[in-house]
Design a protein around this motif. Structure first.
Motif, PDB file in Angstrom:
ATOM      1  N   THR A   2      39.735  39.397  18.580  1.00 23.80           N
ATOM      2  CA  THR A   2      38.391  39.076  19.029  1.00 23.80           C
ATOM      3  C   THR A   2      38.387  38.739  20.498  1.00 23.80           C
ATOM      4  O   THR A   2      39.410  38.473  21.094  1.00 23.80           O
ATOM      5  CB  THR A   2      37.837  37.894  18.227  1.00 23.80           C
ATOM      6  OG1 THR A   2      38.675  36.762  18.477  1.00 23.80           O
ATOM      7  CG2 THR A   2      37.812  38.189  16.738  1.00 23.80           C
ATOM      8  N   SER A   3      37.205  38.749  21.086  1.00 21.87           N
ATOM      9  CA  SER A   3      37.067  38.353  22.484  1.00 21.87           C
ATOM     10  C   SER A   3      35.776  37.574  22.622  1.00 21.87           C
ATOM     11  O   SER A   3      34.688  38.132  22.533  1.00 21.87           O
ATOM     12  CB  SER A   3      37.054  39.578  23.396  1.00 21.87           C
ATOM     13  OG  SER A   3      36.916  39.195  24.744  1.00 21.87           O
ATOM     14  N   SER A   4      35.902  36.254  22.774  1.00 21.45           N
ATOM     15  CA  SER A   4      34.729  35.394  22.902  1.00 21.45           C
ATOM     16  C   SER A   4      35.105  34.213  23.781  1.00 21.45           C
ATOM     17  O   SER A   4      36.267  33.914  23.985  1.00 21.45           O
ATOM     18  CB  SER A   4      34.251  34.913  21.526  1.00 21.45           C
ATOM     19  OG  SER A   4      35.257  34.153  20.892  1.00 21.45           O
ATOM     20  N   THR A   5      34.078  33.558  24.295  1.00 18.30           N
ATOM     21  CA  THR A   5      34.312  32.416  25.179  1.00 18.30           C
ATOM     22  C   THR A   5      33.636  31.185  24.601  1.00 18.30           C
ATOM     23  O   THR A   5      32.467  31.224  24.216  1.00 18.30           O
ATOM     24  CB  THR A   5      33.756  32.684  26.587  1.00 18.30           C
ATOM     25  OG1 THR A   5      34.405  33.835  27.134  1.00 18.30           O
ATOM     26  CG2 THR A   5      34.011  31.493  27.499  1.00 18.30           C
ATOM     27  N   SER A   6      34.426  30.085  24.482  1.00 21.40           N
ATOM     28  CA  SER A   6      33.896  28.795  24.054  1.00 21.40           C
ATOM     29  C   SER A   6      33.836  27.868  25.255  1.00 21.40           C
ATOM     30  O   SER A   6      34.666  27.953  26.161  1.00 21.40           O
ATOM     31  CB  SER A   6      34.795  28.172  22.971  1.00 21.40           C
ATOM     32  OG  SER A   6      34.867  28.999  21.831  1.00 21.40           O
ATOM     33  N   LEU A  69      40.819  26.005  16.983  1.00 22.45           N
ATOM     34  CA  LEU A  69      41.234  27.403  17.110  1.00 22.45           C
ATOM     35  C   LEU A  69      42.699  27.517  16.722  1.00 22.45           C
ATOM     36  O   LEU A  69      43.562  26.951  17.379  1.00 22.45           O
ATOM     37  CB  LEU A  69      41.042  27.890  18.548  1.00 22.45           C
ATOM     38  CG  LEU A  69      39.648  27.709  19.172  1.00 22.45           C
ATOM     39  CD1 LEU A  69      39.626  28.302  20.578  1.00 22.45           C
ATOM     40  CD2 LEU A  69      38.581  28.340  18.294  1.00 22.45           C
ATOM     41  N   ARG A  89      40.443  35.159  22.467  1.00 21.27           N
ATOM     42  CA  ARG A  89      39.431  34.145  22.753  1.00 21.27           C
ATOM     43  C   ARG A  89      39.743  33.420  24.060  1.00 21.27           C
ATOM     44  O   ARG A  89      40.903  33.297  24.461  1.00 21.27           O
ATOM     45  CB  ARG A  89      39.320  33.154  21.598  1.00 21.27           C
ATOM     46  CG  ARG A  89      38.566  33.737  20.416  1.00 21.27           C
ATOM     47  CD  ARG A  89      38.395  32.750  19.284  1.00 21.27           C
ATOM     48  NE  ARG A  89      39.633  32.551  18.533  1.00 21.27           N
ATOM     49  CZ  ARG A  89      39.700  31.862  17.395  1.00 21.27           C
ATOM     50  NH1 ARG A  89      38.606  31.321  16.897  1.00 21.27           N
ATOM     51  NH2 ARG A  89      40.850  31.734  16.767  1.00 21.27           N
TER      52      ARG A  89
END
Length: 412
Positions: A2-6, A69, A89
């Motif tokens: 996945t590729s997401s930013t928190s 995470l 991530r």
């Protein structure tokens, strides 16, 4: 992948005791990043899992609020304040806390690694993680020959656990006594005697030179004098080394550990470090009590920066319980703190009872308690812990505050 930013007010890398304690204290303000496949657990109790005293689920840590995470942090971008993870991530932080812990030391033993090998041979186990513990537990059978290399706190705990499970255990220690970092000679001798009563064969002043493999598995341990110890399981308990790879790659100041000041701040004002990976005042402690104390100090600093007290070093005790595993037999309880070796002008009181296997020693400098060791019945440990942790002047009791502390429970 996945590729997401928190986005996180505080990102914490490391889900061990220090990292989880900090995340618990900070509540939903923290994003916790942990790479082990297991839920966070109390590493201090791994030896009790190995001994069969607890199941793995019993030593789990309470879940921290906020996002968790389960992945590996691979890079810290200090310029943009980003943590890049192995699963793609990305975590954007205001404050980053490195609680990356430590790795077991793998000694440079002859024959341990083949020239093209990158993994330990069969039959050789470090003892640091839950996976290490479960692998060892699966390999134990009554009568299995086990050699434990290293007689510190970890090696003593592993040897005891293996013996309780029915293994034939040999413990080798290069130094002249067991647990020499925590104990004085008299206390080390009591631990030595306790292990011997369990059936553990203890060798001090014993250097291991190498191992010998048969069909890809280690089957003997070679001592410096050429003597061979036959083995089915070889446990490496040679200490730990701070995990500083992320910090080094990010350009932080690293010596033995990640250098921090009294605010637990690294050379980057937006990055802190706590636990085994942190070096404060030139010391890397690699013990549970300092890690928890640093986590609490940092939590106070982040939650109430105007009223928090700077971290000045640990004031906590190290405790260990060695169970014999025999019905009706008493465990050996141990508590150690500070410096048990006195200076010339220090006051020392020692009380020993060979019949009951108890030993108590405290060191006082001026009117302050600076160190001590207690083995056996620990009825006095509460009073000593309060005096040590508070760093307050000792109470007077007929001119002898030491005897008051050591015998308030009725004596030995």
């Amino acid at each position: 992948m996945t590729s997401s930013t928190s986005n996180a007010r505080v990102a914490v890398i490391g889900a061990g005791l220090a990292g989880v304690r900090l995340a618990q204290r900070l509540g939903g303000a923290a994003v916790l990043i942990g790479e082990e496949p297991h839920a966070p657990y109390n590493r201090v109790l791994l030896a009790d899992v190995l001994a069969g005293r607890y199941g793995p689920e019993v030593i789990g840590l309470p879940a921290a609020p906020g996002e968790f995470l389960r992945t590996r942090a691979v890079r810290v971008d200090r310029a943009d304040r980003l943590v890049h993870c192995a699963d793609g991530r990305v975590v954007r932080y205001e404050t980053l806390v490195l609680a990356t812990g430590s790795n077991p030391v793998l000694p440079p033993l002859r024959g341990l690694f083949a020239p093209d090998a990158h993994e330990l041979p069969r039959g050789v186990h470090p003892f640091r993680t839950m996976d290490d513990c479960l692998a060892l537990s699966d390999a134990i059978r009554p009568g299995v020959r086990a050699v434990v290399i290293g007689g510190g706190l970890l090696g003593v705990s592993a040897a005891r656990a293996l013996a309780v499970r029915g293994a034939q255990v040999v413990l080798t220690q290069q130094g002249d006594r067991l647990m020499e970092r925590q104990l004085d000679p008299a206390a080390s001798e009591l631990v030595h005697r306790h292990l011997t009563e369990l059936g553990v064969e203890v060798h001090t002043e014993c250097r291991v030179r190498g191992v010998r493999q048969v069909d890809g598995a280690v089957r003997s341990v070679e001592l410096a004098d050429g003597y061979l110890l036959g083995t089915d399981l070889t446990v490496l308990a040679c200490g730990v080394r701070p995990r500083v790879g992320l910090a080094q790659a990010a350009g932080l100041d690293v010596r033995r550990g990640i250098v921090v000041d009294d605010e637990l701040r690294t050379s980057d004002p937006h990055i802190r470090a706590i636990g085994d990976c942190a070096e404060h005042s030139g010391e890397v402690r690699c013990l549970a009590a300092p890690a928890l104390e640093q986590a609490d100090a940092l939590a106070d600093s982040l939650l109430s920066p105007d009223s928090a007290r700077p971290y000045s070093g640990t004031r906590a005790l190290t405790r260990l319980t060695l169970h014999t595993g025999r019905p009706g037999s008493a465990p050996l309880d141990l508590a150690a703190f500070g410096d048990p070796e006195p200076r010339p002008d220090d006051d020392v009181v020692q009380l020993a009872d060979a019949t009951r296997g108890t030993y108590r020693k405290v060191v006082v400098r001026g009117d302050r308690l600076v160190g001590g060791v207690l083995l056996g019945e620990l009825g006095t440990v509460g009073a000593l812990a309060r005096a040590w942790e508070a760093d307050d002047p000792l109470p007077e009791d007929d001119g002898s505050p030491l005897l008051h502390l050591l015998t308030h429970d009725g004596g030995l």
